[in-house]
Write a protein that holds these residues in place. Structure first.
Motif, PDB file in Angstrom:
ATOM      1  N   ILE A 181       0.844  -1.187   0.000  1.00 47.30           N
ATOM      2  CA  ILE A 181       0.000   0.000   0.000  1.00 47.30           C
ATOM      3  C   ILE A 181       0.883   1.242   0.000  1.00 47.30           C
ATOM      4  O   ILE A 181       1.763   1.382   0.856  1.00 47.30           O
ATOM      5  CB  ILE A 181      -0.934   0.043   1.227  1.00 47.30           C
ATOM      6  CG1 ILE A 181      -1.816  -1.207   1.278  1.00 47.30           C
ATOM      7  CG2 ILE A 181      -1.800   1.293   1.208  1.00 47.30           C
ATOM      8  CD1 ILE A 181      -2.698  -1.280   2.511  1.00 47.30           C
ATOM      9  N   ASN A 182       0.654   2.132  -0.942  1.00 46.90           N
ATOM     10  CA  ASN A 182       1.308   3.439  -0.966  1.00 46.90           C
ATOM     11  C   ASN A 182       0.295   4.505  -0.574  1.00 46.90           C
ATOM     12  O   ASN A 182      -0.824   4.521  -1.092  1.00 46.90           O
ATOM     13  CB  ASN A 182       1.868   3.752  -2.355  1.00 46.90           C
ATOM     14  CG  ASN A 182       3.067   2.894  -2.710  1.00 46.90           C
ATOM     15  OD1 ASN A 182       3.606   2.184  -1.871  1.00 46.90           O
ATOM     16  ND2 ASN A 182       3.489   2.951  -3.961  1.00 46.90           N
ATOM     17  N   HIS A 183       0.708   5.396   0.328  1.00 48.49           N
ATOM     18  CA  HIS A 183      -0.150   6.489   0.775  1.00 48.49           C
ATOM     19  C   HIS A 183       0.400   7.813   0.243  1.00 48.49           C
ATOM     20  O   HIS A 183       1.607   8.080   0.349  1.00 48.49           O
ATOM     21  CB  HIS A 183      -0.187   6.517   2.310  1.00 48.49           C
ATOM     22  CG  HIS A 183      -0.897   7.713   2.860  1.00 48.49           C
ATOM     23  ND1 HIS A 183      -0.389   8.463   3.898  1.00 48.49           N
ATOM     24  CD2 HIS A 183      -2.070   8.304   2.518  1.00 48.49           C
ATOM     25  CE1 HIS A 183      -1.213   9.451   4.175  1.00 48.49           C
ATOM     26  NE2 HIS A 183      -2.243   9.372   3.349  1.00 48.49           N
ATOM     27  N   TYR A 184      -0.490   8.615  -0.330  1.00 45.85           N
ATOM     28  CA  TYR A 184      -0.099   9.908  -0.886  1.00 45.85           C
ATOM     29  C   TYR A 184      -0.841  10.992  -0.117  1.00 45.85           C
ATOM     30  O   TYR A 184      -2.056  11.115  -0.223  1.00 45.85           O
ATOM     31  CB  TYR A 184      -0.428   9.971  -2.375  1.00 45.85           C
ATOM     32  CG  TYR A 184       0.308   8.934  -3.191  1.00 45.85           C
ATOM     33  CD1 TYR A 184       1.520   9.223  -3.789  1.00 45.85           C
ATOM     34  CD2 TYR A 184      -0.204   7.643  -3.325  1.00 45.85           C
ATOM     35  CE1 TYR A 184       2.210   8.275  -4.519  1.00 45.85           C
ATOM     36  CE2 TYR A 184       0.478   6.676  -4.058  1.00 45.85           C
ATOM     37  CZ  TYR A 184       1.683   7.001  -4.647  1.00 45.85           C
ATOM     38  OH  TYR A 184       2.361   6.046  -5.360  1.00 45.85           O
ATOM     39  N   GLU A 185      -0.097  11.743   0.656  1.00 41.87           N
ATOM     40  CA  GLU A 185      -0.685  12.769   1.505  1.00 41.87           C
ATOM     41  C   GLU A 185      -0.663  14.116   0.790  1.00 41.87           C
ATOM     42  O   GLU A 185       0.316  14.470   0.128  1.00 41.87           O
ATOM     43  CB  GLU A 185       0.099  12.861   2.810  1.00 41.87           C
ATOM     44  CG  GLU A 185      -0.583  13.622   3.916  1.00 41.87           C
ATOM     45  CD  GLU A 185       0.214  13.516   5.200  1.00 41.87           C
ATOM     46  OE1 GLU A 185       0.806  14.526   5.602  1.00 41.87           O
ATOM     47  OE2 GLU A 185       0.258  12.404   5.772  1.00 41.87           O
TER      48      GLU A 185
ATOM     49  N   SER B  74      -5.990  10.858  11.681  1.00 41.80           N
ATOM     50  CA  SER B  74      -5.174  11.474  12.725  1.00 41.80           C
ATOM     51  C   SER B  74      -3.680  11.314  12.475  1.00 41.80           C
ATOM     52  O   SER B  74      -2.861  11.819  13.246  1.00 41.80           O
ATOM     53  CB  SER B  74      -5.518  10.876  14.092  1.00 41.80           C
ATOM     54  OG  SER B  74      -5.179   9.500  14.122  1.00 41.80           O
ATOM     55  N   GLN B  75      -3.321  10.595  11.413  1.00 41.68           N
ATOM     56  CA  GLN B  75      -1.924  10.344  11.051  1.00 41.68           C
ATOM     57  C   GLN B  75      -1.166   9.696  12.215  1.00 41.68           C
ATOM     58  O   GLN B  75      -0.117  10.178  12.643  1.00 41.68           O
ATOM     59  CB  GLN B  75      -1.227  11.640  10.625  1.00 41.68           C
ATOM     60  CG  GLN B  75      -1.864  12.311   9.419  1.00 41.68           C
ATOM     61  CD  GLN B  75      -1.113  13.552   8.983  1.00 41.68           C
ATOM     62  OE1 GLN B  75       0.088  13.488   8.724  1.00 41.68           O
ATOM     63  NE2 GLN B  75      -1.798  14.682   8.912  1.00 41.68           N
TER      64      GLN B  75
ATOM     65  N   ALA C   7       2.237  12.761  12.411  1.00 43.14           N
ATOM     66  CA  ALA C   7       2.136  14.200  12.166  1.00 43.14           C
ATOM     67  C   ALA C   7       3.095  14.973  13.063  1.00 43.14           C
ATOM     68  O   ALA C   7       3.830  15.852  12.601  1.00 43.14           O
ATOM     69  CB  ALA C   7       0.702  14.670  12.380  1.00 43.14           C
ATOM     70  N   GLN C   8       3.102  14.647  14.373  1.00 40.83           N
ATOM     71  CA  GLN C   8       3.978  15.337  15.333  1.00 40.83           C
ATOM     72  C   GLN C   8       5.368  14.700  15.402  1.00 40.83           C
ATOM     73  O   GLN C   8       6.262  15.238  16.058  1.00 40.83           O
ATOM     74  CB  GLN C   8       3.341  15.311  16.719  1.00 40.83           C
ATOM     75  CG  GLN C   8       1.991  16.006  16.799  1.00 40.83           C
ATOM     76  CD  GLN C   8       2.078  17.477  16.465  1.00 40.83           C
ATOM     77  OE1 GLN C   8       3.029  18.156  16.855  1.00 40.83           O
ATOM     78  NE2 GLN C   8       1.088  17.971  15.728  1.00 40.83           N
ATOM     79  N   GLN C   9       5.534  13.551  14.749  1.00 39.93           N
ATOM     80  CA  GLN C   9       6.806  12.827  14.712  1.00 39.93           C
ATOM     81  C   GLN C   9       7.275  12.464  16.128  1.00 39.93           C
ATOM     82  O   GLN C   9       8.403  12.749  16.530  1.00 39.93           O
ATOM     83  CB  GLN C   9       7.875  13.635  13.971  1.00 39.93           C
ATOM     84  CG  GLN C   9       7.513  13.896  12.518  1.00 39.93           C
ATOM     85  CD  GLN C   9       8.611  14.561  11.722  1.00 39.93           C
ATOM     86  OE1 GLN C   9       9.787  14.429  12.046  1.00 39.93           O
ATOM     87  NE2 GLN C   9       8.237  15.274  10.666  1.00 39.93           N
TER      88      GLN C   9
END
Length: 393
Positions: free
Chosen positions: A215-219, A281-282, A311-313
């Motif tokens: 699965i590839n996700h493109y944000e 929510s990443q 998102a916040q890493q």
């Protein structure tokens, strides 16, 4: 156009209700000629019946319509078991409800109407879910509630675009199974999936797989993904697993069996036997042993469970947590470690131990914080007279 009210193609072996129009013939004359043709066909196996502009219908035992097919022409085989139809288009029903609209260049009606085959330039529309399937061959088996489309199969829907070797649809469960060289693109979230088998539950808005999947996700992609775009775009995240559930409504992905999720910024790799990936929510949640690797800094974090805020890493791992790596291959252990991989900051709590090889050093305490990559760590004992130790390479 003449109407044959009785079931059967005038005793030629197919249980159909036929609405037949013969160019240049009146209604009563048509009925007489059909009767004569049928009588002749019973006496000779060499006689074929051909009709122009024909409508074929089939009902079930309760009288509910199963299907209705219109064709430019229909020719019955010599054994009267198959009707060859040209330019068919029609409607397919289940439990008396319209479920599919279909069309093709040619087709066949088999087995007393219990099998319809369409060929060349197939288009099938699942009415309830607005799914459009295209291919070069289609089978409709009404008794099994099964529609099969294959040979250069593509499908489109407001949520999903897909292609594969074969698709099986069941109207009652509103479910489609894609088999062989499957590629699916979802538009919200923006995902590109590659696998060999995928079940699409259209009612639940879920894509389910029990075999390996990539699965590839493109944000941040505003337009709908297309195959042309995929060749130019770099995915934000790449995942692989032995099975999956993609919840389109919740925008979440559940991955199982040897799961790997890799982000590009920063280059972070997450591994476990299962994880829940919330694209809204990443974040990633893991309830069993999880391994995180910062591929650039060569740092590894392992724990019994944890969460990763993409998102916040920030990663938070709990129970039997161990972090290794850095310039001197340091080893930090604790009950919990919070790692901000955006700035390489860590905070460890609960039975903290720290080891390094050069120079040799071992420390214990209740809490530690600092950066492991350059071995700048502060360890405290947790009481008022805490001891602070700074390790500098």
């Amino acid at each position: 156009m003449s109407h044959l009210e009785q079931r059967g193609w005038v005793n030629i072996g197919l249980s159909l209700i036929c609405v037949i129009s013969l160019i240049g013939c009146g209604g009563s004359n048509t009925r007489n000629r059909l009767a004569e043709a049928a009588a002749e066909s019973e006496e000779s196996e060499q006689v074929q019946l051909t009709f122009k502009d024909i409508t074929l219908e089939q009902g079930d035992e309760e009288g509910k319509l199963l299907w209705k097919v219109y064709a430019k022409s229909a020719t019955y085989s010599e054994d009267r078991k198959v009707a060859i139809v040209e330019q068919p288009s029609g409607e397919l029903y289940q439990d008396g409800e319209l479920v599919y609209r279909v069309e093709a260049k040619q087709g066949e009606v088999h087995q007393d109407g219990n099998l319809i085959i369409l060929k060349e330039e197939i288009q099938a529309i699942a009415v309830a879910d607005e799914v459009v399937l295209q291919g070069n061959e289609l089978e409709w088996r009404p008794q099994a509630d099964l529609l099969i489309v294959y040979d250069t199969l593509t499908g489109s829907h407001p949520q999903v675009e897909a292609k594969g070797d074969l698709a099986k649809l069941q109207s009652r469960s509103r479910q489609m199974e894609l088999i062989g060289n499957v590629e699916a693109i979802s538009h919200a979230p923006q995902l590109h999936m590659q696998t060999d088998q995928l079940i699409w539950s259209m009612e639940e808005e879920k894509l389910l797989g029990a075999v390996p999947i990539a699965i590839n996700h493109y944000e941040g992609v505003e337009d709908k993904l297309t195959p042309e775009q995929l060749e130019k775009l770099t995915p934000t995240h790449v995942a692989s697993a032995g099975g999956s559930v993609v919840d389109l409504k919740a925008k979440a992905v559940t991955l199982i069996k040897t799961v790997t999720l890799t982000g590009t910024t920063p280059p972070l790799e997450v591994k476990s036997e299962s994880m829940t990936w919330d694209l809204k929510s990443q974040s990633v949640g893991v309830n069993q042993t999880v391994t995180l690797k910062h591929l650039a800094e060569q740092l590894t974090l392992v724990g019994d469970r944890g969460t990763v805020d993409l998102a916040q890493q920030v990663a938070r791992l709990d129970k039997n947590v161990r972090m290794t790596g850095g310039q001197q291959l340091s080893d930090l252990r604790a009950e919990q470690i919070v790692w901000s991989f955006a700035n390489d900051k860590i905070e460890a709590t609960g039975n903290v131990t720290y080891r390094q090889g050069d120079p040799p050093l071992f420390l214990q305490g209740a809490r530690a914080f600092g950066t492991l990559s350059d071995q700048n760590i502060t360890v405290s004992s947790g009481d008022r007279n805490r001891v602070v130790t700074e390790i500098i390479p």
